[in-house]
Design an enzyme around this catalytic site. Structure first.
Site, PDB file in Angstrom:
ATOM      1  N   LYS A 140       0.772  -1.318  -0.089  1.00 31.76           N
ATOM      2  CA  LYS A 140       0.113  -0.001  -0.113  1.00 31.76           C
ATOM      3  C   LYS A 140       0.788   1.209   0.081  1.00 31.76           C
ATOM      4  O   LYS A 140       2.023   1.129   0.297  1.00 31.76           O
ATOM      5  CB  LYS A 140      -1.080   0.103   1.094  1.00 31.76           C
ATOM      6  CG  LYS A 140      -2.073  -1.041   0.785  1.00 31.76           C
ATOM      7  CD  LYS A 140      -3.121  -0.945   1.781  1.00 31.76           C
ATOM      8  CE  LYS A 140      -4.412  -1.595   0.971  1.00 31.76           C
ATOM      9  NZ  LYS A 140      -5.561  -1.886   1.889  1.00 31.76           N
TER      10      LYS A 140
ATOM     11  N   ARG B 208      -3.983  -9.958   4.637  1.00 28.51           N
ATOM     12  CA  ARG B 208      -4.602  -9.958   3.372  1.00 28.51           C
ATOM     13  C   ARG B 208      -3.183  -9.340   2.398  1.00 28.51           C
ATOM     14  O   ARG B 208      -2.951  -8.328   2.538  1.00 28.51           O
ATOM     15  CB  ARG B 208      -5.684  -8.876   2.773  1.00 28.51           C
ATOM     16  CG  ARG B 208      -5.873  -8.807   1.560  1.00 28.51           C
ATOM     17  CD  ARG B 208      -7.219  -7.854   1.377  1.00 28.51           C
ATOM     18  NE  ARG B 208      -7.617  -7.935  -0.098  1.00 28.51           N
ATOM     19  CZ  ARG B 208      -7.206  -7.128  -0.883  1.00 28.51           C
ATOM     20  NH1 ARG B 208      -6.071  -6.412  -0.545  1.00 28.51           N
ATOM     21  NH2 ARG B 208      -7.601  -7.363  -2.172  1.00 28.51           N
TER      22      ARG B 208
HETATM   23  C1  7PJ Z   1      -8.389  -4.120   1.290  1.00 28.80           C
HETATM   24  C2  7PJ Z   1      -9.532  -4.879   0.572  1.00 28.80           C
HETATM   25  C3  7PJ Z   1      -8.034  -4.224   2.526  1.00 28.80           C
HETATM   26  C4  7PJ Z   1     -10.068  -5.815   2.646  1.00 28.80           C
HETATM   27  C5  7PJ Z   1      -8.220  -3.767  -0.763  1.00 28.80           C
HETATM   28  C6  7PJ Z   1      -5.087  -3.100  -2.198  1.00 28.80           C
HETATM   29  C7  7PJ Z   1      -6.437  -2.373  -2.432  1.00 28.80           C
HETATM   30  N1  7PJ Z   1     -10.210  -5.629   1.273  1.00 28.80           N
HETATM   31  N2  7PJ Z   1      -9.406  -4.529  -0.857  1.00 28.80           N
HETATM   32  N3  7PJ Z   1      -8.876  -4.983   3.222  1.00 28.80           N
HETATM   33  N4  7PJ Z   1      -7.709  -3.453   0.079  1.00 28.80           N
HETATM   34  N5  7PJ Z   1     -10.566  -6.438   3.435  1.00 28.80           N
HETATM   35  O1  7PJ Z   1      -5.343  -4.456  -2.764  1.00 28.80           O
HETATM   36  O2  7PJ Z   1      -4.033  -2.625  -2.151  1.00 28.80           O
HETATM   37  O3  7PJ Z   1      -7.047  -3.578   3.017  1.00 28.80           O
HETATM   38  S1  7PJ Z   1      -7.960  -3.146  -2.608  1.00 28.80           S
END
Ligand code: 7PJ
Length: 290
Positions: free
Chosen positions: A235, A269
């Site tokens: 990020k 994640r």
């Molecule tokens: C997140 C997400 C996160 C959850 C994205 C990226 C942006 N879902 N979807 N948590 N970020 N639960 O993949 O960097 O931080 S999209």
């Protein structure tokens, strides 16, 4: 002088076993879990469309599962600021061909749309990961009667504008109040506690300072009683701290993963599953839980 009475001894109780129910998968939460990210968008935040083709997404998902991801998170809508909006139909056209071919894995679908949730669950998805915590009308209804897990995430504003000077009086307090309410609504809709995970939504309407404050105080979310998901992988906060472009943020992401674990995150994640698996191994040994 007052003498403190010894507390009556309670018999030793075995540690409560918790797990996350994701459709037909029961994922034990004693050890942190990995959610591997597979983007199926042509303009996705970090894979730049490389995995747009279903074929590529399927093999990527298989590789992440082999590397140790317990959950595969697929998304067909980019939440990147300025990303072109997609219709339900387009989102489904992206994810269904992938979902149909990895039905043997525990698949989470990153979507905000009730119609997409329904179709994805019918096609074998085991979890719905919603960056707006099932707040769309009929989203709760779309998932409640199924056995899928849900990830309820905090976001301030909407993806297109959320990074435009986000402000909070107390970021952790605000996130916690929002998530408490989201969990309450989900429970009220009939979603069992063992199906709910929460996520503070790093980078979603938050500056690097906000993200770091949440990371420092992540443990404060534990009292909500749901496993905490942390998405920090690659990020922009890492870019901000290290000056590195997207494809050079692995080390920063691993440092973030360790800090998230230490703060109480139970599901990470990530894009880099193999490497993050090692972080978990080291942390587990340090915690003496392995
Ligand atoms: C997140 C997400 C996160 C959850 C994205 C990226 C942006 N879902 N979807 N948590 N970020 N639960 O993949 O960097 O931080 S999209």
């Amino acid at each position: 002088m007052a003498v403190r009475k010894a507390r009556p001894r309670r018999p030793l109780q075995p540690k409560k076993k918790t797990s996350l129910q994701c459709g037909r998968f029961t994922l034990p939460l004693e050890k942190p879990l990995l959610m591997g990210v597979v983007n199926v968008t042509p303009d996705s935040f970090s894979d730049g469309g490389r995995f747009f083709a279903a074929e590529a997404a399927v093999s990527h998902a298989r590789r992440l599962a082999e590397e140790g991801a317990e959950i595969i998170d697929i998304g067909g809508e980019s939440s990147r600021p300025g990303a072109a909006p997609v219709s339900d139909q387009q989102e489904l056209e992206r994810i269904l061909p992938v979902l149909e071919r990895i039905g043997d894995l525990c698949v989470s679908v990153d979507t905000r749309r009730p119609a997409v949730m329904k179709a994805a669950l019918a096609a074998g998805a085991s979890m719905i990961n919603d960056i707006q915590a099932l707040s769309e009308p009929y989203a709760l209804e779309a998932v409640a009667g199924t056995g899928c897990a849900v990830c309820l995430m905090h976001m301030k504003g909407q993806p297109a504008t959320m990074q435009h000077e986000p402000r909070y009086d107390d970021v952790v307090g605000e996130v916690k109040t929002f998530l408490r309410e989201a969990v309450r609504k989900a429970r009220f809709a009939g979603i069992g506690a063992d199906r709910i995970a929460i996520d503070p939504g790093f980078g979603f309407g938050k500056t690097a300072r906000h993200n770091l404050e949440i990371l420092r105080k992540l443990g404060e979310l534990r009292s909500l009683g749901a496993p905490i998901v942390a998405g920090l992988s690659r990020k922009s906060t890492i870019g901000h701290l290290t000056g590195r472009p997207l494809d050079e943020r692995l080390a920063g992401s691993l440092a973030m993963a360790l800090l998230a674990l230490q703060g109480g995150a139970r599901i990470l994640r990530v894009h880099d599953v193999k490497e993050t698996k090692d972080v978990i191994a080291v942390w587990q040994a340090y915690k003496n839980e392995s």
